[in-house]
Scaffold this active site. Structure first.
Site, short mmCIF file in Angstrom:
data_model
loop_
_atom_site.label_atom_id
_atom_site.label_comp_id
_atom_site.label_asym_id
_atom_site.label_seq_id
_atom_site.Cartn_x
_atom_site.Cartn_y
_atom_site.Cartn_z
N GLY A 11 0.81 -1.23 0.00
CA GLY A 11 0.00 0.00 0.00
C GLY A 11 0.83 1.27 0.00
O GLY A 11 0.43 2.27 0.60
N ILE A 16 -1.59 6.44 3.99
CA ILE A 16 -0.75 6.00 5.13
C ILE A 16 0.63 5.62 4.59
O ILE A 16 1.66 5.99 5.16
CB ILE A 16 -1.38 4.80 5.88
CG1 ILE A 16 -2.79 5.15 6.39
CG2 ILE A 16 -0.49 4.37 7.04
CD1 ILE A 16 -3.51 3.99 7.07
N GLY A 17 0.63 4.90 3.47
CA GLY A 17 1.89 4.48 2.86
C GLY A 17 2.78 5.68 2.56
O GLY A 17 3.96 5.72 2.91
N ASN A 107 -11.32 -7.44 2.30
CA ASN A 107 -9.88 -7.41 2.52
C ASN A 107 -9.27 -8.75 2.92
O ASN A 107 -8.06 -8.94 2.79
CB ASN A 107 -9.54 -6.36 3.59
CG ASN A 107 -9.64 -4.96 3.03
OD1 ASN A 107 -9.43 -4.76 1.84
ND2 ASN A 107 -9.98 -4.00 3.86
N GLY A 132 -3.92 -2.42 7.73
CA GLY A 132 -5.15 -2.42 6.92
C GLY A 132 -6.30 -3.04 7.70
O GLY A 132 -6.15 -4.07 8.33
N ASP A 161 -5.07 3.81 18.73
CA ASP A 161 -6.11 3.98 19.75
C ASP A 161 -5.48 4.42 21.07
O ASP A 161 -6.01 5.26 21.78
CB ASP A 161 -6.89 2.67 19.90
CG ASP A 161 -7.38 2.17 18.55
OD1 ASP A 161 -8.07 2.95 17.88
OD2 ASP A 161 -7.04 1.04 18.14
N ARG A 164 -4.55 8.02 20.74
CA ARG A 164 -5.75 8.86 20.83
C ARG A 164 -6.20 8.99 22.29
O ARG A 164 -6.56 10.08 22.75
CB ARG A 164 -6.87 8.23 20.00
CG ARG A 164 -6.65 8.38 18.51
CD ARG A 164 -7.61 7.51 17.71
NE ARG A 164 -7.51 7.83 16.28
CZ ARG A 164 -7.99 7.07 15.32
NH1 ARG A 164 -8.60 5.93 15.61
NH2 ARG A 164 -7.89 7.45 14.06
N HIS A 189 -9.74 -3.29 17.20
CA HIS A 189 -9.67 -1.92 16.68
C HIS A 189 -11.01 -1.62 16.01
O HIS A 189 -11.15 -1.68 14.79
CB HIS A 189 -8.51 -1.80 15.69
CG HIS A 189 -8.44 -0.45 15.04
ND1 HIS A 189 -8.18 0.71 15.74
CD2 HIS A 189 -8.62 -0.06 13.75
CE1 HIS A 189 -8.19 1.74 14.91
NE2 HIS A 189 -8.46 1.29 13.70
C1 LMR Z 1 -8.81 4.79 12.17
O1 LMR Z 1 -8.99 4.29 13.29
O2 LMR Z 1 -8.67 5.98 11.98
C2 LMR Z 1 -8.73 3.89 11.00
O3 LMR Z 1 -8.67 2.57 11.40
C3 LMR Z 1 -9.81 4.17 10.04
C4 LMR Z 1 -11.12 3.55 10.43
O4 LMR Z 1 -11.66 2.83 9.61
O5 LMR Z 1 -11.61 3.80 11.52
#
Ligand code: LMR
Length: 327
Positions: A11, A16-17, A107, A132, A161, A164, A189
């Site tokens: 990717g 992101i890549g 995917n 991904g 996460d 964040r 996730h």
């Molecule tokens: C994110 O957390 O920002 C990514 O994984 C995009 C998504 O699909 O939430």
């Protein structure tokens, strides 16, 4: 000079890549002494070839002293040949209104193929980070299709996460995020993840509980849905922050987390009642040399156990939905 480390990225044309390549090549990942051999997956269409060529021209123009070579490959078997560090980023991104589960089948096939190619060609000590989405289950698919590699070679990214969660806590406490520690995230996730701030420290000290229940609830929801919020705001999924978290994850895994707790989605060893092999976000410590340890003795409460059960059950359902992609 030390031998170059062989890094493969799928990717490379995605956002992101594009964001991660320059940071890897600059030496941010392995330090300023480790040369890098970069291997990139080309999707083999005229447009993607042209775009990748442009990115490689830019990489070359950065004159990064550590970048000893870079090559584009259009099949995974050549791409992963002898690879020691692999970022599996290429996948269909989630669009507004789409759930992660919608991405599963879309995917899953990609990661099955890549797991087989890693099994055949990668270094036996390879470290694979799946970015991904849905990343936990994609990592599970890749791992199960690579039976000759140790399951501990595979992980999925939940560091975004954690980052964040740390940023939201710092905002709430009105302190710089650099001092925030011992924040981590359990599970998938996805919207069911559980960001855990019960053991939060700031500059090494326990932070007295300054958070009321209503704030904690909105914090959990906010962290869990942040990806969706970013898609709404930007009209595209997170890119630079995802690349940054991928660097954080891989650097700690390979070089060590210096005693800091880091969130990694890794195959469960049965801890906390999570079925063995399920790729689940756990608090981990990385002692260096590409190793990690799940922290096994975190105190649990019925409420936390219930949250873990919700995210665990979602992962079990995801794994069932793609069972035919795994031997
Ligand atoms: C994110 O957390 O920002 C990514 O994984 C995009 C998504 O699909 O939430």
């Amino acid at each position: 000079m030390t031998r170059p480390i062989r890094v493969a990225v799928t990717g490379p044309n995605g956002s992101i890549g594009y964001a991660i390549l320059f940071r890897i090549a600059s030496g941010e990942l392995f330090g300023k002494d480790r040369p890098i051999e970069l291997r990139l997956l080309d999707r083999n269409t005229p447009e993607s070839r042209a775009k990748l060529k442009g990115t490689m021209m830019e990489l070359s123009d950065c004159a990064f002293p550590l970048l000893t070579s870079m090559t584009a490959y259009n099949d995974e078997y050549s791409l992963f040949d002898g690879a020691e560090c692999v970022f599996l980023i290429g996948a269909q991104p989630r669009k507004d209104g789409m759930d992660r589960s919608d991405l599963l089948r879309l995917n899953g096939e990609i990661f099955r193929k890549q797991g087989k190619a890693l099994n055949d060609r990668a270094s036996r000590d390879v470290r694979v980070l799946v970015v991904g989405n849905p990343c936990n289950t994609n990592a599970l698919i890749a791992m199960r299709n690579a039976p000759d590699l140790s399951p501990e070679c595979f992980s999925a990214m939940m560091r975004l996460d954690q980052n964040r969660a740390m940023a939201r806590v710092a905002e709430k406490l009105n302190v710089p995020v650099g001092g925030v520690e011992q924040v981590f995230v359990w599970g998938n996730h996805s919207n069911t993840m559980y960001p855990d701030i019960r053991f939060l420290r700031y500059n090494g000290r326990r932070v007295d509980d300054q958070f009321d229940e209503a704030w904690k609830e909105s914090f959990i929801k906010n962290v869990a849905t942040r990806g969706g919020q970013i898609i709404k705001a930007r009209g595209a999924s997170s890119a630079a922050s995802a690349a940054s978290a991928a660097i954080d994850h891989m650097r700690d895994w390979i070089l060590g987390s210096q005693g800091k707790v880091c969130t990694m989605a890794v195959p469960s060893d049965g801890s906390y009642g999570i079925p063995r092999g399920l790729v689940f976000g756990f608090p981990c410590l990385c002692p260096g040399e590409g190793r990690y340890q799940i922290i096994r003795n975190m105190p649990m409460t019925p409420e936390v156990n219930a949250r873990l059960a919700t995210t665990r059950d979602e992962l079990i359902a995801e794994a069932r939905a793609v069972a035919d992609l795994m031997p």
